[in-house]
Design a protein around this motif. Sequence first.
Motif, PDB file in Angstrom:
ATOM      1  N   SER A   1       6.680   4.988  28.460  1.00  0.00           N
ATOM      2  CA  SER A   1       7.766   4.085  28.863  1.00  0.00           C
ATOM      3  C   SER A   1       8.949   4.800  29.506  1.00  0.00           C
TER       4      SER A   1
ATOM      5  N   THR B   1      -0.666   5.082  30.111  1.00  0.00           N
ATOM      6  CA  THR B   1      -0.521   4.083  29.056  1.00  0.00           C
ATOM      7  C   THR B   1       0.521   4.493  28.016  1.00  0.00           C
TER       8      THR B   1
ATOM      9  N   PRO C   1       2.323  -2.828  31.949  1.00  0.00           N
ATOM     10  CA  PRO C   1       1.765  -1.544  31.505  1.00  0.00           C
ATOM     11  C   PRO C   1       2.213  -0.384  32.395  1.00  0.00           C
ATOM     12  N   GLU C   2       2.351   0.765  31.776  1.00  0.00           N
ATOM     13  CA  GLU C   2       2.738   1.965  32.504  1.00  0.00           C
ATOM     14  C   GLU C   2       1.518   2.614  33.170  1.00  0.00           C
TER      15      GLU C   2
ATOM     16  N   THR D   1       3.879  -5.445  25.890  1.00  0.00           N
ATOM     17  CA  THR D   1       3.284  -5.094  27.189  1.00  0.00           C
ATOM     18  C   THR D   1       3.449  -3.619  27.518  1.00  0.00           C
ATOM     19  N   THR D   2       4.473  -2.996  26.949  1.00  0.00           N
ATOM     20  CA  THR D   2       4.701  -1.569  27.232  1.00  0.00           C
ATOM     21  C   THR D   2       3.615  -0.680  26.639  1.00  0.00           C
ATOM     22  N   GLU D   3       2.791  -1.235  25.734  1.00  0.00           N
ATOM     23  CA  GLU D   3       1.717  -0.450  25.126  1.00  0.00           C
ATOM     24  C   GLU D   3       0.337  -0.862  25.657  1.00  0.00           C
ATOM     25  N   GLN D   4       0.299  -1.832  26.560  1.00  0.00           N
ATOM     26  CA  GLN D   4      -0.988  -2.241  27.101  1.00  0.00           C
ATOM     27  C   GLN D   4      -1.588  -1.146  27.978  1.00  0.00           C
ATOM     28  N   SER D   5      -2.898  -1.170  28.098  1.00  0.00           N
ATOM     29  CA  SER D   5      -3.606  -0.138  28.851  1.00  0.00           C
ATOM     30  C   SER D   5      -3.232  -0.176  30.331  1.00  0.00           C
ATOM     31  N   SER D   6      -3.114   0.989  30.924  1.00  0.00           N
ATOM     32  CA  SER D   6      -2.802   1.126  32.344  1.00  0.00           C
ATOM     33  C   SER D   6      -3.816   0.381  33.202  1.00  0.00           C
ATOM     34  N   HIS D   7      -3.336  -0.063  34.360  1.00  0.00           N
ATOM     35  CA  HIS D   7      -4.224  -0.696  35.334  1.00  0.00           C
ATOM     36  C   HIS D   7      -5.146   0.334  36.002  1.00  0.00           C
TER      37      HIS D   7
END
Length: 270
Positions: free
Chosen positions: A191, A188, A184-185, A6-12
């Motif tokens: 972290s 993106t 997500p961050e 999830t830490t690499e998922q695209s930003s909202h």
Amino acid sequence: MDFLKTTEQSSHYNNLENMSASELLTHINNEDKTVAVAVEKAIPQIEAIVKEIVSKLKTGGRLFYIGAGTSGRLGILDASECPPTFGVTHELVMGLIAGGDTAIRKAVENAEDDTNQGWKDLLAYNINSNDVVIGIAASGTTPYVIGALKEANKSGVTTGCITMNENSPLHLTAKYPIVAVVGPEFVTGSSRMKAGTAQKLILNMISTSTMVLLGKVKGNKMVDMKLSNDKLVDRAKRMVMENLNVSLEEATILIEKHGNVRNVLEKYKA
């Protein structure tokens, strides 16, 4: 087991470059508000390892944090604050980072990719079964950290971890995993943001609760703090004044004579 990073998922959020300063700050803040909730869900995991740490430290063990990049720096920060805050030795809680001390300020290329170096770094401190090692990695995939914990497990050393990805290799390696899924961050993959904030909160919780349970706090005061600067000396005097109902002059004399707040209170408080 399935593993979703999830830490690499695209930003909202998208088109960040088109946002005003106010919009950027507001959105970052909104994301940060979710971090404490994620950490709250991990409290049972944090409690489990804190109890283990307290047990080990009471019998002469030590606590090691080990990580790379931001994660390693946060571990070093927490470890370095324990001696002045709680009056413990620098050897009781220690932080190690991939690439060594140089990496505290500047990234050391490929240091986190070495699967053997983490354990070598721990061996330099004569790591043994009395100790606890907590691996810190937002991704849960850092070879330096995972390799260290695998060898620690083989050697009977208690292992824990702080990660943001459930079912990651690090989560599955640690005997006492702590997983705070922050999602997500804002930028993106960055972290150092929500993941780093969650790590800092968890580290605060681990070290503070451990030291309280070891008797390093009285009431709500840091009675064992090292009086290493004027601010702390002034705080110590005020604590003595409050607890013993004495003047500033008397508190000053007592602190100078006995060295710290605990010594004064144990000798003079009824």
